[in-house]
Design an enzyme around this catalytic site. Structure first.
Site, PDB file in Angstrom:
ATOM      1  N   CYS A   1      36.959 -21.497  34.732  1.00 56.67           N
ATOM      2  CA  CYS A   1      36.042 -20.379  34.478  1.00 56.67           C
ATOM      3  C   CYS A   1      35.372 -20.527  33.122  1.00 56.67           C
ATOM      4  O   CYS A   1      34.300 -19.982  32.877  1.00 56.67           O
ATOM      5  CB  CYS A   1      36.787 -19.058  34.574  1.00 56.67           C
ATOM      6  SG  CYS A   1      38.296 -18.992  33.607  1.00 56.67           S
TER       7      CYS A   1
ATOM      8  N   GLU B   1      40.012 -11.199  35.699  1.00 54.88           N
ATOM      9  CA  GLU B   1      39.193 -12.202  35.015  1.00 54.88           C
ATOM     10  C   GLU B   1      38.361 -12.860  36.086  1.00 54.88           C
ATOM     11  O   GLU B   1      38.889 -13.365  37.069  1.00 54.88           O
ATOM     12  CB  GLU B   1      40.084 -13.210  34.283  1.00 54.88           C
ATOM     13  CG  GLU B   1      39.311 -14.085  33.293  1.00 54.88           C
ATOM     14  CD  GLU B   1      38.782 -15.343  33.938  1.00 54.88           C
ATOM     15  OE1 GLU B   1      37.563 -15.393  34.220  1.00 54.88           O
ATOM     16  OE2 GLU B   1      39.568 -16.261  34.162  1.00 54.88           O
TER      17      GLU B   1
END
EC number: 1.2.1.88
Length: 1020
Positions: free
Chosen positions: A810, A776
Site C-alpha cells: 500500500c 487501512e
C-alpha cells in the site's frame, strides 16, 4: 623486543620528520589561499558541513540563481553556529543578475580547482599527463576510475569499457617511457609500471551480498577481459574494497577468479584490506592460507585504515547490528600495526603496500621490515593524490617506493570522492590536520597508538563502544525461546528497539535461510484446519495454496470456514472475553513477549513460508517477521503504560481513570504483509484485553496458521484467539454484522473497507453498542524528484519504492513526479535501472522482483497496463520469457508523459507499474502529488532546504519520506497510516494505536463515612 621495536619506530619517525618540508606554500599564492580556505572549514564543524553539502550539490545546479539560492540556504541552515562574518555574508549573496552570474562562475571554478587538487583528470589523456608528471618526480601510481553509482547494466558495460580503454591508453604510453628503477623495479626485478584499481560493484548493477554466487558470476564475466588485457599488456590490477557488507563477496570474487587457470600464476594482482574492520585479521589469515595452498602464487595486499567509517557506524546504528569497525581511531591504528607485522612476516605470499599518511604507521612498517630483514624494495607505500606531498617526498628520499592512488573521471561523479577527501583533511583525528594544521609535537604524533588509547580513554580504553547485540548467526536479536512458557516475567527495556533485520551479507545467515527453505519444502502439501477454543475442527472444504513463483507447486491446503463456524468462533470469543478482560495487563503483555520469542526462534522458517506462499523475496520476508516481532514487543510495552490507571484524588474522594477492552475483535488481514499486519492488529487487540478472531487473506492463510501455532505455543487461553480462514465474501458479512462483534480491524482494498465501514455502522437488534472500525485502505503514492536531486539516490529509491515486492505494498511509490529540468535524464536512467532488475522466483536469493500473488492479481494488473498504453507512452516493459508461464509474474512496466488524470496515475494498481509525470516546477509537482483521493505515503528527493521545507508543509500524506524510498516503515520509528481515503484510525506502530482497542472509564468513590475519611495513601 616490543620496546626495541617502538624505539626503532620512533627513530625512523624522527628521520622522516627531519626530511619534511613543513614550510607550506608561499604567501598569497593560490596554494596558500586554498590552504587558508581549507583551514576555515577545519575549525568550524557547522560551516564545514554546509560548505561540503554545497560542493556536493554544485554540479547539479544549472542556473546562476540556483547556485546563489543553494549557497544562501545552506549557510542559513547553520546561522546560529557559524562565525559572524558568514552570517553577514549570507545577507549579501546576490539572487541573480550579473553579480549572481559572477558568484556562480566563481563557485563552479573554485570547486573545479579544488577537485583538480585531488582528481588527476577527466579523461585518459589527462590521466596520462598526470602519470607522466608523477613519474618525473619518481612516484608510481595506481589509477582509480571515478563514476556514478552503477545502477544499470549499460552503466556496468560502460565501466568495463572505461577500464579497457584506460589500460590500452596507459600501457601504450607509460611502457614506452624510460625506466625509473626506484618505481619500476623491486628486489627481484621489473614490476608493472601501469597499476589500475578496480571497484567490483561498478561491474554489476545488482551487486548484492545476499546472492554471492550470482554476484560473483556476473562480476567475473565483466572482469575477465580486464584482467586478461592487464596480463597481456604487463599491467597490475588491484581490487578496491568498499563497505563492510561487500567485503566477503569481494574476497570471494578475488579468490575465485584468481584460481581460474588463466590467472592462477599471475602475480601482478592485489586487493585492498581495511584495518578498521574487526575481522580483517581473520581475513588475512584466510588469504595467506589460500595463496599458499590453493593458488600457490603470491598476491599483493594494500593495507589501508578504511574510508567508510561514518557510513559503517551509521548503518550499524540504524539496523541495530554489531558495529563492524573499531570505534576509536587509536584502535584502528593499533590494528594497522598488528597487521603490518603479519604481512611483513609473510611477504613471500602476501606482498604489502602500506596505504597511510600517518608517519607513525609508516615508521612502524620500516622498523618491522628492518627487524625481519625484509628487502626494502619488497614492499611499498601508497598515498593519495593531492595530499601530503611533503611526506611522499620524505619517504621517497629514504629510498622507498611510493605509489600514488590517483583518481580520474568527470567532475560530477567525482564530487563524492572530493567531499571524502575534504572530510579526511578536516577530521579532528586526521594525522595531517594534527601534524600540519595544528602542529602537534613529533613525540605525540609518534607515540604507540595503544599508549594513546590508554591515556586518552581512561574510562576503558580497550573497550569498543558499540551496540552489543550478540554474536554468531543469531546475533541480530534471534534469541532462544523462554524455557518456561508460563512465566510472567516482563521484559522492560529502557526504550523500545526495533528487532534487527537479518544481515544477509553474513554467510551463516544465508546458510540458515537456505536450510529453512529446504526444510519447509519437505512440509509442502499439509492441510491446516480451523482452530476454535485451541482445538482443530474437522476439515471439510479446503483451498489449495500454490507457490506463486511456481504455480505447479502446492504449498499446502487450508480449511475454509462456513457461516456456522464463523458464528461458533464469535461465540467462543465472547465466552472467553470476561476472563481475558480481567487478566492483569502484565500477563497479557507477557503473552506478547512469548509470541515474539516464538517468532525469533522460528524466524528463518517463518520467512521461508512467506517466501513460498506469497512470493516475497528473502529480505522482504525477513522484514515481515521482524515487523511482527516489533509489534509484539512495542504493543506490550505501550499497554503497560496505558494499563496504569490515572488517579485524580482529593480528600474524601478517589477518582480513577482507566481503560478496558471493547470485546470481540475480528482481525481481517491482507496477504501482502502476511505475518506482520495480521500480528500487528491481533496483538494490539489481545494486549488491550479483547478476544480475537483471526481471518487471514485467502492467499496467505498458511502463514496465518503459523501465527496461530505461535500463539498456542506461547500459551494463549482457549477462545482468546480463534483461527478462522475462509472466503471473505462468504464469512465476512457474518463477522462484520454479528451483534456480538465489537471491533473490526481491517487492512485491504478501499472498496472492501468502505463496505465494512457501512455495514458496521448499523446497529441490529441485540447489539447495544456501535462497532469500532479501524481500516487501512491503500494509496496512490508519489515521489517528487527535484531538479537538484542526487540521481544515483533518486533513481534507486524510485525503483525500490515502485518495484519492491512487485509494487504490492500500500506504500508503494506508483507515481514519480519529476521536474522538467531533470525529467529526460532521470527517465533514461530509471528505464535502464528497471531493465537491470533480476526477475526470478522469490526463493532465489538473487531475486530483485518476484511474482504477484495469484492469477487474479496478474489479470487485473495486465488490464491496467493495457489501459495505460492508451493513456500514456510505454517507456519500458520487461520481457519475462519462460517466467510468464512458470508463475504469476508481471513485467515491471514504466509509463512516461502520463497525464495526471489517467487511470494509471489515479487508481491503485497494486503491481509493478510506475507512472512518470512531468512537472513545471515544485509547486506544480505538489499540486499533482496531492491530486488523488489517497493520502498514505509520499517521498521527495531534493537538496534544497527551502524546497524541502515547502514539501514538508504542503505534501499532505500520512508518511512523508525525504531523500529515501517511500516504503519500509518501522514500528515506533515511523508509525504507519494515512488519511483521506487511505485510512480510518490512528497509525499502526504508533503511541496512540492501542487507544482504538479500548474504552475509557472513570470510577469515583466517596470515602467519607460520617465525616471521617482515611488519610491519603492509607491502605494503598
Amino acid at each position: 623486543m616490543t620496546s626495541d621495536l617502538d624505539t626503532r619506530t620512533k627513530e625512523f619517525g624522527r628521520e622522516i620528520f627531519a626530511r619534511l618540508d613543513r614550510q607550506g606554500p608561499v604567501l598569497f599564492t593560490r596554494a596558500w589561499l586554498e590552504d587558508k580556505l581549507m583551514g576555515l572549514g577545519m575549525h568550524d564543524p557547522a560551516l564545514k558541513v554546509q560548505l561540503f553539502r554545497f560542493v556536493d550539490t554544485l554540479p547539479y545546479l544549472k542556473r546562476p540563481e540556483e547556485v546563489s539560492r543553494h549557497l544562501r540556504e545552506y549557510l542559513n541552515e547553520a546561522r546560529d553556529e557559524v562565525p559572524w562574518w558568514v552570517r553577514w555574508g549570507t545577507k549579501v549573496i546576490p539572487n541573480g543578475g550579473v553579480l549572481g552570474q559572477v558568484l556562480a562562475f566563481a563557485s563552479q571554478r573554485g570547486a573545479e580547482q579544488m577537485a583538480r587538487k585531488f582528481i588527476a583528470g577527466s579523461n585518459v589523456a589527462e590521466a596520462v599527463a598526470a602519470v607522466r608528471a608523477m613519474r618525473d618526480r619518481r612516484l608510481g601510481f595506481t589509477i582509480d576510475l571515478l563514476g556514478e553509482a552503477t545502477i544499470t547494466e549499460p552503466e556496468a558495460d560502460h565501466v568495463q569499457k572505461q577500464y579497457l580503454d584506460l589500460l590500452h591508453g596507459l600501457t601504450r604510453d607509460v611502457n614506452a617511457l624510460p625506466e625509473a628503477p626506484l618505481i619500476d623495479r623491486d628486489d627481484r626485478g621489473p614490476i608493472p609500471r601501469v597499476n589500475v584499481s578496480v571497484k567490483l560493484s561498478a561491474l554489476y548493477s545488482q551487486f548484492d551480498p545476499i546472492d554471492p554466487t550470482g554476484t560473483s558470476r556476473a562480476v567475473r564475466k565483466r572482469l575477465r577481459p580486464i584482467l586478461a588485457l592487464a596480463k597481456q599488456t604487463g599491467a597490475f590490477v588491484n581490487f578496491d574494497m568498499e563497505q563492510h557488507s561487500f567485503k566477503d563477496v569481494t574476497l570471494q570474487i578475488f579468490r575465485e577468479i584468481l584460481t581460474e587457470p588463466e590467472f592462477r600464476d599471475w602475480p601482478h594482482v592485489g586487493i585492498a584490506i581495511q584495518a578498521y574492520l574487526k575481522d580483517t585479521e581473520a581475513d588475512l589469515h584466510a588469504l595467506l592460507d589460500w595463496a599458499k595452498t590453493v593458488r600457490k602464487t603470491p598476491v599483493w595486499i594494500r593495507l589501508v585504515k578504511g574510508a567508510y567509517w561514518d557510513y559503517e557506524t551509521v548503518i550499524a546504528a540504524q539496523n541495530h547490528w554489531p558495529v563492524p569497525v573499531f570505534t576509536k581511531k587509536w584502535q584502528s591504528d593499533a590494528n594497522f600495526e598488528k597487521l603490518t607485522e603479519f604481512l611483513l612476516a609473510n611477504v613471500e605470499w602476501l606482498v604489502p603496500a602500506f596505504g597511510s599518511h600517518n608517519i607513525r604507521s609508516i615508521s612502524h612498517a620500516l622498523a618491522v621490515a628492518e627487524k625481519l630483514k625484509v628487502p626494502p624494495r619488497r614492499f611499498e607505500f601508497q598515498m593519495l593524490y593531492g595530499m601530503a606531498d611533503a611526506i611522499k617526498e620524505s619517504i621517497q628520499s629514504l629510498g622507498h617506493r611510493v605509489r600514488i592512488y590517483t583518481p580520474y573521471g568527470q567532475l560530477l561523479p567525482g564530487m563524492a570522492y572530493l567531499v571524502r577527501r575534504l572530510l579526511e583533511n578536516s577530521s579532528n583525528d586526521s594525522f595531517l590536520r594534527q601534524g600540519f594544521a595544528e602542529g602537534l609535537s613529533e613525540e605525540l604524533l609518534l607515540r604507540d597508538p595503544r599508549d594513546s588509547g590508554g591515556t586518552a580513554n581512561t574510562d576503558g580504553a580497550s573497550r569498543n563502544v558499540e551496540q552489543d547485540t550478540g554474536t554468531g548467526v543469531l546475533a541480530m536479536g534471534h534469541a532462544a525461546p523462554h524455557s518456561n512458557g508460563s512465566t510472567l516475567a516482563i521484559h522492560r527495556p529502557p526504550a523500545f528497539v526495533n528487532d534487527p533485520l537479518t544481515d544477509f551479507s553474513v554467510e551463516a545467515n544465508r546458510a540458515a535461510m537456505k536450510a529453512a527453505l529446504d526444510r519447509v519444502r519437505t512440509e509442502f502439501g499439509r492441510t491446516y484446519p480451523i482452530v476454535i477454543d485451541n482445538k482443530p475442527l474437522p476439515v471439510t472444504k479446503t483451498l489449495d495454496r500454490e507457490n506463486p513463483s511456481r504455480k505447479t507447486e502446492l504449498v499446502g491446503k487450508v480449511a475454509m470456514a462456513t457461516v456456522e463456524q464463523a458464528n461458533a468462533a464469535v461465540k467462543s470469543s465472547l465466552a472467553a472475553f470476561d476472563g481475558w478482560r480481567d487478566t492483569p495487563v502484565e500477563e497479557r503483555a507477557a503473552l506478547l513477549h512469548r509470541v515474539a520469542e516464538q517468532f525469533r526462534t522460528r524466524r528463518f522458517e517463518l520467512s521461508a513460508w512467506i517466501v513460498f506462499e506469497t512470493g516475497k523475496p528473502w529480505r522482504e520476508s525477513d522484514a515481515d517477521v521482524a515487523e511482527a516481532i516489533d509489534f509484539c514487543e512495542y504493543y506490550a510495552a505501550e499497554m503497560l503504560k496505558l494499563g496504569t490507571p490515572q488517579h485524580r484524588d482529593v480528600p474524601g474522594e478517589d477518582n480513577r481513570y482507566f481503560y478496558e477492552p471493547r470485546g470481540v475483535a475480528v482481525i481481517i488481514a491482507p496477504w501482502n504483509f502476511p505475518l506482520a499486519i495480521l500480528t500487528g492488529m491481533a496483538t494490539a487487540a489481545l494486549v488491550a484485553g479483547n478476544t480475537i478472531i483471526l481471518k487471514p487473506a485467502e492467499q496467505s492463510s498458511i502463514v496465518g496458521a503459523k501465527l496461530m501455532e505461535c500463539l498456542q505455543a506461547a500459551g494463549v487461553p482457549p477462545g482468546v484467539a480463534n483461527f478462522l480462514p475462509g472466503d471473505g465474501e462468504e464469512i465476512g458479512p457474518t463477522l462484520v454484522r454479528h451483534p456480538d462483534v465489537a471491533l473490526i480491524a481491517f487492512t485491504g482494498s478501499l472498496k472492501v473497507a468502505l463496505i465494512i465501514n457501512e455495514e458496521a455502522s448499523k446497529t441490529p437488534g441485540g447489539q447495544n453498542f456501535v462497532k469500532k472500525v479501524i481500516a487501512e485502505m491503500g494509496g496512490k503514492n508519489a515521489v517528487i524528484v527535484d531538479a537538484d536531486a542526487d540521481l544515483d539516490e533518486a533513481v534507486k529509491g524510485v525503483v525500490d519504492s515502485a518495484f519492491g515486492y512487485g509494487g504490492q505494498k500500500c506504500s508503494a511509490g506508483s507515481r514519480a513526479i519529476v521536474l522538467d529540468g531533470i525529467y529526460d535524464q532521470f527517465l533514461a536512467r530509471l528505464v535502464e535501472a528497471t531493465k537491470s532488475l533480476t526477475v526470478k522466483a522469490a526463493d532465489d536469493p538473487g531475486s530483485s522482483l518476484g511474482p504477484v500473488i495469484d492469477a487474479e492479481a496478474r489479470t487485473r494488473i495486465l488490464k491496467f497496463i493495457e489501459a495505460g498504453k492508451k493513456e500514456a507512452k510505454l517507456a519500458h516493459q520487461t520481457d519475462l520469457g519462460a517466467l510468464a508461464e512458470q508463475g504469476y509474474f508481471v513485467p515491471p512496466t514504466i509509463f512516461s508523459d502520463v497525464p495526471e488524470n489517467a487511470s494509471v496515475a489515479q487508481d491503485e494498481i497494486f503491481g509493478p507499474v510506475l507512472s512518470v509525470l512531468r512537472a513545471k516546477d515544485l509547486d506544480d509537482a505538489l499540486r499533482i502529488a496531492n491530486g488523488t483521493k489517497y493520502a498514505l505515503t509520499g517521498g521527495c528527493y531534493s537538496r534544497s532546504p527551502s524546497h524541502l521545507e515547502k514539501v514538508k508543509r504542503r505534501f499532505r500524506v500520512g508518511n512523508l519520506y525525504i531523500n529515501r524510498k517511500c516504503t519500509g516503515a518501522l514500528v515506533d520509528r515511523q508509525p504507519f497510516g494515512g488519511f483521506k481515503l487511505s485510512g480510518i484510525g490512528s497509525k499502526a506502530g504508533g503511541p496512540d494505536y492501542l487507544l482504538q482497542f479500548v474504552l475509557p472509564r472513570t470510577i469515583t468513590e466517596n470515602q467519607m463515612r460520617r465525616g471521617f475519611a482515611p488519610e491519603a495513601g492509607v491502605g494503598e
